[in-house]
Structures are given as structure tokens and as C-alpha cells.
Design a protein around this motif. Structure first.
Motif, PDB file in Angstrom:
ATOM      1  N   ASP A 188      -1.492  -6.922   4.951  1.00  0.00           N
ATOM      2  CA  ASP A 188      -1.140  -5.507   4.903  1.00  0.00           C
ATOM      3  C   ASP A 188      -1.729  -4.820   3.670  1.00  0.00           C
ATOM      4  O   ASP A 188      -2.250  -3.698   3.753  1.00  0.00           O
ATOM      5  N   GLU A 189      -1.661  -5.484   2.524  1.00  0.00           N
ATOM      6  CA  GLU A 189      -2.176  -4.866   1.297  1.00  0.00           C
ATOM      7  C   GLU A 189      -3.690  -4.750   1.352  1.00  0.00           C
ATOM      8  O   GLU A 189      -4.266  -3.753   0.893  1.00  0.00           O
ATOM      9  N   LEU A 190      -4.357  -5.746   1.917  1.00  0.00           N
ATOM     10  CA  LEU A 190      -5.811  -5.677   2.078  1.00  0.00           C
ATOM     11  C   LEU A 190      -6.192  -4.487   2.939  1.00  0.00           C
ATOM     12  O   LEU A 190      -7.120  -3.732   2.609  1.00  0.00           O
ATOM     13  N   GLY A 191      -5.486  -4.292   4.047  1.00  0.00           N
ATOM     14  CA  GLY A 191      -5.778  -3.159   4.920  1.00  0.00           C
ATOM     15  C   GLY A 191      -5.552  -1.830   4.221  1.00  0.00           C
ATOM     16  O   GLY A 191      -6.356  -0.901   4.359  1.00  0.00           O
ATOM     17  N   ARG A 192      -4.448  -1.723   3.488  1.00  0.00           N
ATOM     18  CA  ARG A 192      -4.154  -0.472   2.779  1.00  0.00           C
ATOM     19  C   ARG A 192      -5.232  -0.150   1.752  1.00  0.00           C
ATOM     20  O   ARG A 192      -5.707   0.992   1.656  1.00  0.00           O
ATOM     21  N   ARG A 193      -5.619  -1.137   0.977  1.00  0.00           N
ATOM     22  CA  ARG A 193      -6.606  -0.895  -0.076  1.00  0.00           C
ATOM     23  C   ARG A 193      -7.989  -0.609   0.501  1.00  0.00           C
ATOM     24  O   ARG A 193      -8.745   0.197  -0.056  1.00  0.00           O
ATOM     25  N   ALA A 194      -8.328  -1.258   1.605  1.00  0.00           N
ATOM     26  CA  ALA A 194      -9.605  -0.974   2.263  1.00  0.00           C
ATOM     27  C   ALA A 194      -9.624   0.464   2.778  1.00  0.00           C
ATOM     28  O   ALA A 194     -10.637   1.167   2.650  1.00  0.00           O
ATOM     29  N   ASN A 284      11.037  -8.897   5.573  1.00  0.00           N
ATOM     30  CA  ASN A 284      10.353  -9.200   4.307  1.00  0.00           C
ATOM     31  C   ASN A 284       8.844  -9.059   4.422  1.00  0.00           C
ATOM     32  O   ASN A 284       8.162  -8.730   3.451  1.00  0.00           O
ATOM     33  N   ALA A 285       8.309  -9.314   5.598  1.00  0.00           N
ATOM     34  CA  ALA A 285       6.864  -9.212   5.798  1.00  0.00           C
ATOM     35  C   ALA A 285       6.387  -7.769   5.861  1.00  0.00           C
ATOM     36  O   ALA A 285       5.183  -7.516   5.833  1.00  0.00           O
ATOM     37  N   ARG A 286       7.322  -6.832   5.922  1.00  0.00           N
ATOM     38  CA  ARG A 286       6.956  -5.410   5.970  1.00  0.00           C
ATOM     39  C   ARG A 286       7.194  -4.712   4.631  1.00  0.00           C
ATOM     40  O   ARG A 286       7.084  -3.488   4.549  1.00  0.00           O
TER      41      ARG A 286
END
Length: 315
Positions: A188-194, A284-286
């Protein structure tokens, strides 16, 4: 209605993919699906001889497969760095797909070459460092995708940032679940930062349900619990083959409708088996807060800072 299956995999000619842990199980099956669809597949394996065997088996099933083998030990950041440089060279400036599949499961307390708890270090930190060092060729010239393989075990885990490295105690399955939760938070963090960087990079997740793989059986055998050892024998009769479990990974890797944060798993038996469909993530995964905290901790621990800029330096 049969659901999504191998016939739904699009034509992948002209695409280059990397699959970690491609020597067996889900990774090997995923590599075969991608190769049959026309992709050039780089098999990233820790054991060279087993990697050669897998490559030979894939070529036997898909004679026209375009394959290459490269060494990668995710429990050694120096090996990750070398592999990233090798992949960058082989990709010739463009990598279309990275499948972060390799992992270890339910090990007794062990540490990586760099001193990290083995499950967290291999399953998450090694893949974090590899992905970060491949950003110069992931989505820089054409749309790309990163798929990270999680597990049903993530649902029973919470991030314990004070105990990422077994500083305050170690429980085998707790550590495994945390590493698989980390896989989804990282996705999720990779997608947001991309997205924020304007990079054409999609980050997805998948899990194979209850699949009969060497990883799963070995994890149960090595757990040290007699009941789990008996479960290992029973699961041989109730799990789906790796070729079925891998379809969730392949859907995450190739379905054109999948966007950032998409997560796939088997659709039947509480996501244990069946054709791939959108899967359920735990509360927790969200957590956006935990995803950001994990990213920062991963940068600190690995010493690798992901750079999404167009002029990102090569590893």
C-alpha cells in the motif's frame, strides 16, 4: 461461472518479469504461467542448482520460454544489491513486472547475514531493498507492476515496532504473521508513494490460500509442535496444488483492471482454494499510519532509500 483462470492471462510478449523464489512452489508455477504468455522471465533464486532444475522444467512445459537465472539471497543485503544491479542490466532500462514471492515460514529463531530476524528480514526487508533498488527501471519508461505475496496468516498479526528484530521475545508464527502483514503494508505504501511521484507503477498483493508447497510443508514440520507436524501430513490431502495457488499471484500481476492496493486470493473455502478473486485484508493491513512507520523503519534498517525520481541512480 468458472471465475478467472489461465485463459484470462493477457499476451505478455515484449514484457520482462522478475520472480523471486522461482525455483519451486508458487514462484515456479507463476514463472511458468508468465513464460507461456510470452514474457521474458528472470528467475531469481537462492539455490543455483535448484534454479537450473526449475528452468529446465519450465522449458519442458513451455519450449519457447525466454528465461534467465540469477542468484538472489534475500537474507543478505549484499546479495540483494548485486541482484538488483544484474536485473537492471538484463532489463536494459525497462522492467515491467516484479513478483516478490520468495520467503521463509515458521522458522526457529534465526538471523540474516545482516542481523535481522530471519522471517522479517527475508520476507519483508529483502524484498523492500530489492524493490527500492529496481525503481530506476520499474515504471520509469513504461507502466510497471510490483506484486508482493502475502498470506492468510497476516489476518492474525499486528505490527510490533518495538520487536521487529525479536528484541523482546520470539514466537514462530507471530513473527511469520507479522512479516506477511508487512508485505501488505509495504504494498500500500509503495502504491501511494508511486502515485505521489507520478510514477506509472502499480503495487498489488496476493496470497495463494492453502496450497501444497515446500514452504508450507516445511514450515509446519519445523515448527517443533507435534500437532502441527500431524497437520502437515493432513494438509497434503486438503490443499490445492501450487499451480492453482499461483493463479492469484498471476492475476495480481496481469489483470489490467487491478489498481494500486488490489489484493487477490482464492475465492472458495474462506479463501483457502479456488479461482482468484478480490481477497479480504485485516483491519491492521489497512493502517496508513503503520504503513508509513514500516516504510521509515525499513529505510533505517536496510540503509536503502527508495527514489521515485526520473533520474534515480542505478544500484
Amino acid at each position: 461461472m468458472n471465475g478467472w483462470n489461465a485463459r484470462d492471462i493477457p499476451d505478455l510478449h515484449g514484457r520482462t518479469a522478475v520472480v523471486t523464489g522461482a525455483n519451486s512452489g508458487i514462484g515456479k508455477a507463476t514463472s511458468l504461467y508468465l513464460a507461456r504468455a510470452g514474457a521474458r522471465v528472470l528467475l531469481a533464486c537462492r539455490d543455483a542448482s535448484r534454479g537450473e532444475e526449475a528452468m529446465s522444467a519450465i522449458r519442458g512445459a513451455a519450449p519457447r520460454a525466454d528465461l534467465a537465472l540469477l542468484p538472489l539471497d534475500l537474507a543478505d543485503l549484499a546479495s540483494v544489491r548485486t541482484a538488483a544491479a544484474h536485473i537492471t542490466e538484463l532489463a536494459d532500462g525497462r522492467l515491467d513486472l516484479l513478483v516478490n514471492n520468495a520467503g521463509v515460514m515458521a522458522l526457529p529463531l534465526r538471523y540474516t547475514t545482516d542481523g535481522f530476524e530471519m522471517q522479517f528480514g527475508t520476507n519483508h526487508l529483502g524484498h523492500f531493498a530489492l524493490t527500492a533498488q529496481l525503481l530506476p527501471v520499474l515504471g520509469a519508461q513504461a507502466p510497471a507492476r510490483v506484486v508482493t505475496v502475502s498470506s492468510l496468516a497476516h489476518r492474525y498479526a499486528a505490527m510490533d515496532f518495538a520487536n521487529l528484530n525479536a528484541e523482546t521475545g520470539y514466537r514462530t508464527w507471530t513473527a511469520y504473521g507479522q512479516s506477511k502483514l508487512a508485505n501488505l503494508l509495504f504494498t500500500d505504501e509503495l502504491g501511494r508513494r508511486a502515485d505521489e511521484a507520478g510514477r506509472e507503477l502499480t503495487a498489488c498483493g496476493a496470497h495463494p490460500g492453502l496450497s501444497s508447497t515446500e514452504l508450507g510443508q516445511a514450515g509446519l514440520r519445523m515448527s517443533g509442535h507435534a500437532r502441527l507436524a500431524r497437520l502437515e501430513r493432513l494438509t497434503r490431502f486438503y490443499t490445492q496444488p501450487a499451480s492453482a495457488g499461483a493463479l492469484s499471484v498471476v492475476r495480481a500481476a496481469t489483470d489490467p483492471t487491478a489498481g494500486n492496493g488490489a489484493y487477490y486470493g482464492p475465492r472458495r473455502g474462506l479463501e483457502a482454494w479456488g479461482s482468484p478473486a478480490p481477497a479480504r485484508r485485516s483491519h491492521n493491513a489497512r493502517s496508513v499510519e503503520d504503513a508509513g512507520a514500516l516504510w521509515d523503519a525499513s529505510v533505517r534498517l536496510t540503509g536503502v532509500t527508495p527514489d521515485f525520481g526520473p533520474e534515480a541512480p542505478r544500484p
